[in-house]
Design a protein around this motif. Structure first.
Motif, PDB file in Angstrom:
ATOM      1  N   TYR A  96       0.651  -1.462  -0.236  1.00  0.00           N
ATOM      2  CA  TYR A  96       0.508  -0.166  -0.177  1.00  0.00           C
ATOM      3  C   TYR A  96       1.038   1.193   0.266  1.00  0.00           C
ATOM      4  CZ  TYR A  96      -3.816  -2.607   0.899  1.00  0.00           C
ATOM      5  OH  TYR A  96      -5.370  -4.334   1.547  1.00  0.00           O
ATOM      6  N   TYR A  99      -0.954   4.556  -0.660  1.00  0.00           N
ATOM      7  CA  TYR A  99      -1.521   5.256   0.058  1.00  0.00           C
ATOM      8  C   TYR A  99      -0.518   6.258   1.159  1.00  0.00           C
ATOM      9  CZ  TYR A  99      -4.913   2.791  -2.311  1.00  0.00           C
ATOM     10  OH  TYR A  99      -6.322   2.113  -3.371  1.00  0.00           O
ATOM     11  N   ALA A 231      -3.456   6.914   6.794  1.00  0.00           N
ATOM     12  CA  ALA A 231      -3.113   6.282   5.056  1.00  0.00           C
ATOM     13  C   ALA A 231      -3.701   5.106   5.037  1.00  0.00           C
ATOM     14  CB  ALA A 231      -1.288   5.939   5.196  1.00  0.00           C
ATOM     15  N   LEU A 234      -7.067   5.500   4.503  1.00  0.00           N
ATOM     16  CA  LEU A 234      -7.179   6.032   3.142  1.00  0.00           C
ATOM     17  C   LEU A 234      -7.566   4.195   2.744  1.00  0.00           C
ATOM     18  CD1 LEU A 234      -4.814   9.183   2.594  1.00  0.00           C
ATOM     19  CD2 LEU A 234      -7.185   8.776   1.913  1.00  0.00           C
ATOM     20  N   ILE A 235      -6.751   4.133   3.293  1.00  0.00           N
ATOM     21  CA  ILE A 235      -6.818   2.134   2.114  1.00  0.00           C
ATOM     22  C   ILE A 235      -8.323   1.434   2.536  1.00  0.00           C
ATOM     23  CG2 ILE A 235      -5.787  -0.165   3.446  1.00  0.00           C
ATOM     24  CD1 ILE A 235      -3.030   0.887   3.815  1.00  0.00           C
ATOM     25  N   ALA A 238     -10.446   3.271  -0.395  1.00  0.00           N
ATOM     26  CA  ALA A 238     -10.615   2.635  -1.318  1.00  0.00           C
ATOM     27  C   ALA A 238     -10.429   1.500  -1.617  1.00  0.00           C
ATOM     28  CB  ALA A 238      -8.762   3.345  -1.418  1.00  0.00           C
TER      29      ALA A 238
END
Length: 327
Positions: A96, A99, A231, A234-235, A238
């Motif tokens: 990741y 991200y 992050a 955000l993962i 997403a």
């Protein structure tokens, strides 16, 4: 070969491999290795002939998960706790990494906005930090101790209170990712605007260096950890927006699971930052510059290495281990 024909020809093979890797279905190690070789070959073919296709993304993600699946079969990896910190989290950070980069970009943009806003409007800092904090800090600056606010309270009381608050912020930053990642961006916005305005406030009054050598003793790990936690949020966001070849719910479960692992990995750094703020920062004005700068560089170096450099090292080591194992 046309892309449609390529997918049709290999679809069943990929799905079989995917079930073993993602869903934990048992598969003979030799068969897993054999299918991995075919997967790598298919990935190389797709990258050559369909470089902008979604099939490249799909096969790349499948190959990344295979690293973890096969490595878990190694005898020396029986210690789950060690495996989590030594291998699992670094591989997730590598997987990741985009991200993580995105989180740092957002962090930088919002912090700069905070700086520019504070420079443009002298009342902005008071609106963000509050009159009580600003007035108290101005008094401390006049007394020659700009970061005196970090010396109030007992060592243990400060350590516990600060650590609990930082853990709360990190968890919220991650959980808010469920709102398609926008909640996480909002949390970053609030914290980065405060950080930018906060640092400009000290710069404007000519005590920027005094604030840096004091605050960033604990701030390096504290702020870095929040960015990593963002992050993770955000993962998860997403995974809802871009489910790929999986159902949206299945994609969300995987994104949330991986995000939680990344979130948990930041906790030791958050505890370390709380300890430094409670027991070390209060002595920043009496310690030599070389010591305070050394602590800042050491803490920043440790957390940067673990999240930014070490993942590449683990990925490359596993790659070299897998080649003879799969050959």
């Amino acid at each position: 070969m046309r892309e449609v024909a390529f997918i049709k020809q290999n679809k069943e093979k990929w799905l079989s491999f995917e079930k073993a890797v993602f869903n934990g279905e048992e598969m003979d190690s030799d068969e897993l290795a054999n299918q991995y070789i075919h997967l790598v070959n298919d990935l190389a073919y797709a990258q050559t002939y369909y470089p902008k296709s979604k099939v490249v993304v799909y096969l790349n993600q499948l190959a990344a998960k295979a690293f973890q699946k096969i490595y878990k079969t190694k005898r020396e990896d029986t210690n789950r706790f060690v495996h989590f910190w030594k291998t699992e989290v670094p591989l997730l950070m590598y997987q990741y990494r985009k991200y993580v980069l995105l989180a740092f970009v957002i962090f930088t943009i919002f912090t700069v906005i905070g700086v520019l806003s504070a420079a443009d409007d002298e009342d902005f800092v008071r609106g963000v930090l509050g009159d009580e904090y600003v007035n108290q800090t101005l008094e401390n600056i006049d007394k020659g101790d700009p970061v005196a606010v970090y010396k109030s309270g007992s060592n243990w009381g400060s350590f516990i209170g600060i650590t609990v608050n930082n853990l709360r912020v990190g968890v919220i930053a991650f959980v808010m990712g469920v709102f398609l990642g926008l909640g996480t961006v909002y949390i970053l916005f609030n914290n980065c605007i405060m950080l930018g305005a906060f640092q400009y406030f000290f710069y404007e009054r000519g005590v920027f260096w005094e604030s840096v050598r004091g605050i960033w003793i604990h701030g390096s790990m504290e702020i870095f950890a929040i960015v990593i936690e963002a992050a993770a949020g955000l993962i998860m966001g997403a995974s809802i927006l871009f489910p790929g070849t999986h159902s949206r719910f299945e994609s969300f479960k995987r994104g949330a699971k991986d995000g939680v692992k990344i979130l948990i990995s930041t906790f030791p750094f958050t505890f370390a930052a709380g300890f430094l703020e409670g027991f070390v920062t209060r002595y920043s004005d009496t310690m030599p510059n070389v010591l305070s700068v050394g602590i800042i560089l050491a803490t920043l170096g440790i957390i940067s290495y673990y999240y930014l450099l070490y993942p590449y090292k683990v990925k490359n080591e596993l790659h070299h281990q897998l080649i003879p194992a799969l050959g």
